[in-house]
Motif scaffolding. Sequence first.
Motif, PDB file in Angstrom:
ATOM      1  N   THR A 275      48.020  25.404 108.948  1.00  0.00           N
ATOM      2  CA  THR A 275      49.040  26.466 108.994  1.00  0.00           C
ATOM      3  C   THR A 275      48.994  27.746 109.600  1.00  0.00           C
ATOM      4  O   THR A 275      49.342  28.721 111.091  1.00  0.00           O
ATOM      5  N   GLU A 276      48.041  27.725 109.131  1.00  0.00           N
ATOM      6  CA  GLU A 276      46.757  29.622 108.751  1.00  0.00           C
ATOM      7  C   GLU A 276      46.235  29.214 110.765  1.00  0.00           C
ATOM      8  O   GLU A 276      46.428  30.142 111.387  1.00  0.00           O
ATOM      9  N   ILE A 277      45.858  27.725 111.433  1.00  0.00           N
ATOM     10  CA  ILE A 277      45.010  28.712 112.323  1.00  0.00           C
ATOM     11  C   ILE A 277      46.712  28.855 113.572  1.00  0.00           C
ATOM     12  O   ILE A 277      46.582  29.136 114.633  1.00  0.00           O
ATOM     13  N   ASN A 278      47.716  28.017 113.462  1.00  0.00           N
ATOM     14  CA  ASN A 278      48.605  27.240 114.247  1.00  0.00           C
ATOM     15  C   ASN A 278      49.447  29.247 114.257  1.00  0.00           C
ATOM     16  O   ASN A 278      49.542  29.599 115.016  1.00  0.00           O
ATOM     17  N   ASP A 279      49.573  29.636 112.806  1.00  0.00           N
ATOM     18  CA  ASP A 279      49.579  30.958 112.948  1.00  0.00           C
ATOM     19  C   ASP A 279      49.526  32.249 113.976  1.00  0.00           C
ATOM     20  O   ASP A 279      49.869  33.250 114.647  1.00  0.00           O
ATOM     21  N   MET A 280      47.802  32.251 113.475  1.00  0.00           N
ATOM     22  CA  MET A 280      47.333  33.032 114.579  1.00  0.00           C
ATOM     23  C   MET A 280      47.083  32.430 115.600  1.00  0.00           C
ATOM     24  O   MET A 280      47.240  33.198 116.468  1.00  0.00           O
TER      25      MET A 280
ATOM     26  N   LEU B 160      44.852  20.819 103.820  1.00  0.00           N
ATOM     27  CA  LEU B 160      44.565  21.393 104.782  1.00  0.00           C
ATOM     28  C   LEU B 160      45.841  21.644 105.471  1.00  0.00           C
ATOM     29  O   LEU B 160      45.913  21.784 106.559  1.00  0.00           O
ATOM     30  N   PHE B 161      46.791  21.010 104.682  1.00  0.00           N
ATOM     31  CA  PHE B 161      47.993  21.325 105.418  1.00  0.00           C
ATOM     32  C   PHE B 161      48.399  23.730 105.938  1.00  0.00           C
ATOM     33  O   PHE B 161      48.471  23.747 106.886  1.00  0.00           O
TER      34      PHE B 161
END
Length: 160
Positions: free
Chosen positions: A13-18, A8-9
Motif C-alpha cells: 500500500t505504501e509503495i502504491n501510494d508513493m 506485506l499489505f
Amino acid sequence: MKKNKDELFELVTEINDMHYTMNKIIIKEYQSLLDDNLSRNQTILMDIVKDYGKISIGEIARLMKITSSAVGQIVNKLEDGNYLVRTINSQNRREILVQLADKGTRYFEKEEKINRQIINRIYTQMELSEMEELKRIITKLSNIVEKTYTKQDGEENNHD
C-alpha cells in the motif's frame, strides 16, 4: 503468518501510494506541454497504431477488446483531428488500415521530448546501478503479474 500478510499489505500500500503520488506530480507538471486533450481510449489506440505502424481496425478492436464499431468511432475523431489517417489495404480491399498522420507523429515526438526531460530532471539523480536494480525488481513483478493473470492453455486462474 497473519502478521506477515498485514506487513506485506502495508508495504505494498505504501509503495502504491508513493508511486501514485509521484505520477500525479509528474503528470501535473508536464500535462500542459502535451495539451492535446485526448481521451484514455484515444491515447491507447494511438499507442497501438504507433507500435504497429499500419494496423487494421479489426486488429485494433481485438487488442483493445472492444468492437470494431467502437474503434471506428475513436478513429473518426482522431482522423478529424489529423492524428490518424485511414487507407485501404492493397492486398485486401475490404480491409481498412490505420496509421499515424502528421499531428499523431508530432504528438509522439512531443511525448518523447517530455520523457527525456523527466529522465534528465528526476532519474539522473539516482545511480545507474539503482536504476538497474529497480528495473530488475519491476521486471520480476511484471512477470509475476503476467503469469498470474494471463490464461494459459484455457485454464482458469485462481484469484484468491
